[in-house]
Design a protein around this motif. Structure first.
Motif, PDB file in Angstrom:
ATOM      1  N   MET A   1       0.511  -0.798   0.148  1.00 46.02           N
ATOM      2  CA  MET A   1      -0.155   0.369  -0.604  1.00 46.02           C
ATOM      3  C   MET A   1       1.589   0.976  -0.260  1.00 46.02           C
ATOM      4  O   MET A   1       1.830   1.195   0.750  1.00 46.02           O
ATOM      5  CB  MET A   1      -1.290  -0.020   1.176  1.00 46.02           C
ATOM      6  N   ASN A   2       0.083   1.789  -1.077  1.00 46.30           N
ATOM      7  CA  ASN A   2       1.253   3.311  -0.974  1.00 46.30           C
ATOM      8  C   ASN A   2       1.167   4.364   0.573  1.00 46.30           C
ATOM      9  O   ASN A   2      -0.278   4.203   1.306  1.00 46.30           O
ATOM     10  CB  ASN A   2       0.705   4.262  -2.236  1.00 46.30           C
ATOM     11  N   ALA A   3       1.810   5.279   0.205  1.00 46.80           N
ATOM     12  CA  ALA A   3       1.411   6.431   1.448  1.00 46.80           C
ATOM     13  C   ALA A   3      -0.119   6.946   1.674  1.00 46.80           C
ATOM     14  O   ALA A   3      -0.625   6.803   2.743  1.00 46.80           O
ATOM     15  CB  ALA A   3       2.401   7.588   1.921  1.00 46.80           C
ATOM     16  N   GLN A   4      -0.532   7.647   0.671  1.00 45.72           N
ATOM     17  CA  GLN A   4      -1.405   7.629   0.553  1.00 45.72           C
ATOM     18  C   GLN A   4      -3.146   6.632   0.848  1.00 45.72           C
ATOM     19  O   GLN A   4      -3.811   6.854   1.407  1.00 45.72           O
ATOM     20  CB  GLN A   4      -2.019   8.670  -1.123  1.00 45.72           C
ATOM     21  N   GLU A   5      -2.731   5.392   0.201  1.00 49.97           N
ATOM     22  CA  GLU A   5      -3.384   4.425   0.236  1.00 49.97           C
ATOM     23  C   GLU A   5      -3.334   4.225   2.177  1.00 49.97           C
ATOM     24  O   GLU A   5      -4.753   3.630   2.730  1.00 49.97           O
ATOM     25  CB  GLU A   5      -3.284   3.207  -0.177  1.00 49.97           C
ATOM     26  N   ALA A   6      -2.422   4.414   2.852  1.00 45.42           N
ATOM     27  CA  ALA A   6      -2.018   4.139   4.193  1.00 45.42           C
ATOM     28  C   ALA A   6      -2.882   5.030   5.000  1.00 45.42           C
ATOM     29  O   ALA A   6      -3.554   5.190   5.793  1.00 45.42           O
ATOM     30  CB  ALA A   6      -0.897   4.392   4.687  1.00 45.42           C
ATOM     31  N   LEU A  33       1.775   2.271   9.885  1.00 47.96           N
ATOM     32  CA  LEU A  33       0.007   2.850   9.862  1.00 47.96           C
ATOM     33  C   LEU A  33      -0.350   1.953  11.850  1.00 47.96           C
ATOM     34  O   LEU A  33      -0.945   2.499  12.157  1.00 47.96           O
ATOM     35  CB  LEU A  33      -0.280   2.494   9.148  1.00 47.96           C
ATOM     36  N   VAL A  34       0.284   0.792  11.496  1.00 47.96           N
ATOM     37  CA  VAL A  34      -0.060  -0.434  12.564  1.00 47.96           C
ATOM     38  C   VAL A  34       0.292   0.812  14.312  1.00 47.96           C
ATOM     39  O   VAL A  34      -0.637   0.341  14.931  1.00 47.96           O
ATOM     40  CB  VAL A  34       0.702  -1.289  12.761  1.00 47.96           C
TER      41      VAL A  34
END
Length: 82
Positions: A1-6, A33-34
């Motif tokens: 997943m890219n930064a925007q998706e995160a 993210l976690v």
């Protein structure tokens, strides 16, 4: 997943929690993210439970560090402040 998706996933999970008042189970390898969105974490390596606890507990667990986080002086600070 890219930064925007995160970022979008983070926003979606928080919205679900706020609107629905439910627990969300997240299976993810993006440790930044976690650490950012989870209150409790269970780390698993090759099907075996390594540790369970708060993000701070997980960051200090040697088995988790060896399996997922690697070594680095600023890693804990970087992940907690992500």
């Amino acid at each position: 997943m890219n930064a925007q998706e995160a970022v979008e996933l983070d926003n979606l999970i928080r919205k679900i929690q706020q609107d629905q008042g439910v627990t969300v189970v997240l299976v993810e390898h993006d440790m930044k993210l976690v650490m950012k969105i989870c209150d409790r974490i269970t780390a698993i390596n090759f099907g075996a439970k390594l540790a369970s606890g708060t993000p701070e507990d997980i960051l200090k667990n040697k088995d988790v560090i060896d399996a997922y986080l690697g070594q680095g002086d600023s890693l804990e600070e970087e992940l907690l402040n992500a």
